[in-house]
Write a protein that holds these residues in place. Structure first.
Motif, PDB file in Angstrom:
ATOM      1  N   THR A 137       0.827  -1.206   0.000  1.00 25.94           N
ATOM      2  CA  THR A 137       0.000   0.000   0.000  1.00 25.94           C
ATOM      3  C   THR A 137       0.862   1.257   0.000  1.00 25.94           C
ATOM      4  OG1 THR A 137      -1.773  -1.138   1.197  1.00 25.94           O
ATOM      5  CG2 THR A 137      -1.780   1.266   1.259  1.00 25.94           C
ATOM      6  N   GLN A 138       1.946   1.230   0.776  1.00 28.65           N
ATOM      7  CA  GLN A 138       2.843   2.387   0.840  1.00 28.65           C
ATOM      8  C   GLN A 138       3.475   2.661  -0.513  1.00 28.65           C
ATOM      9  OE1 GLN A 138       6.519   2.027   0.790  1.00 28.65           O
ATOM     10  NE2 GLN A 138       6.883   4.221   1.011  1.00 28.65           N
ATOM     11  N   SER A 168       1.694   6.550  -6.923  1.00 25.05           N
ATOM     12  CA  SER A 168       0.572   7.286  -7.516  1.00 25.05           C
ATOM     13  C   SER A 168       0.744   8.785  -7.335  1.00 25.05           C
ATOM     14  CB  SER A 168      -0.744   6.823  -6.882  1.00 25.05           C
ATOM     15  OG  SER A 168      -0.954   5.440  -7.105  1.00 25.05           O
ATOM     16  N   THR A 226       0.754   4.007  -2.984  1.00 23.75           N
ATOM     17  CA  THR A 226       0.348   5.376  -2.659  1.00 23.75           C
ATOM     18  C   THR A 226       1.408   6.381  -3.090  1.00 23.75           C
ATOM     19  OG1 THR A 226      -0.948   4.611  -0.758  1.00 23.75           O
ATOM     20  CG2 THR A 226      -0.321   6.936  -0.800  1.00 23.75           C
TER      21      THR A 226
END
Length: 217
Positions: A188-189, A195, A192
């Motif tokens: 997820t890190q 992005s 994120t």
């Protein structure tokens, strides 16, 4: 002298870049985990000194260059956008290793810690391109002293980078253990941060992130 949009643009890009895996973060995390917070802070001092070297050297040269050839700002903006896109892909691509997956390293003296932090930053292509191809595009030739604008914008980048890295140094041990038990959080890190860098690259290429002619909207 400097538009708020330019400051926000530099801070946003600096934040996205400092939170993405790179040589500086890897070195600081490895030292903090293997040798303690004090070693991490000394190493961070060397990294900060490297930022100052880039700040002074880049702005002294670029101030003269941009005054003579202002068209170079457009070329620099596109180059910076391309680099951010590459960095975004490198951050989110499958098979990447988390910055918090580190190996033990031998203990070093304070002098060596500082020197290695300095050299790590000076030899970091991410920082070189940041000062040569990204920060300069936020300079507005109609807003006064080009050299002073570059120093102020670079100062904000250093403030963001040092603050975030200091937080990482202080929390490296706890974060490494926490994330090691939660591999999905690591993914997820990366997604994120990748992005965010991608969005910033598009804004930079389109001239909507506070460049020399178009304010941030």
């Amino acid at each position: 002298m400097i538009e708020q949009s330019a400051l926000l643009g530099v801070v946003s890009i600096a934040l996205g870049m400092v939170l993405s895996p790179g040589p500086n973060m890897m070195y600081l995390v490895s030292r903090s985990i293997s040798q303690g917070r004090r070693a991490g802070i000394i190493s961070l001092g060397g990294v900060a000194a490297g930022f100052l070297v880039y700040l002074v050297g880049a702005n002294l040269g670029l101030a003269v260059l941009f005054a003579a050839v202002p068209e170079l700002l457009t070329v620099i903006r596109i180059a910076g956008a391309c680099y951010l896109l590459w960095l975004a892909w490198k951050t989110i691509k499958p098979g990447g290793v988390s910055v918090f997956t580190v190996q033990d390293v031998p203990a070093d003296s304070p002098r060596r810690l500082f020197t290695m932090g300095l050299l790590t930053n000076l030899l970091n292509p991410k920082i070189a391109i940041l000062y040569v191809a990204i920060i300069p595009q936020f300079v507005d030739l109609t807003k006064g002293d080009v050299l002073l604008q570059g120093i102020i914008l670079g100062g904000f980048q250093i403030m963001v980078a040092v603050s975030v890295n200091l937080s990482i140094v202080l929390a490296a041990g706890a974060l490494a253990g926490f994330l090691a038990r939660r591999p999905s959080w690591l993914r997820t890190q990366r997604i994120t941060m990748g992005s965010l860098l991608g969005v910033l690259a598009v804004m930079l290429a389109l001239g909507t992130s506070g460049n020399v002619t178009t304010p941030l909207t």
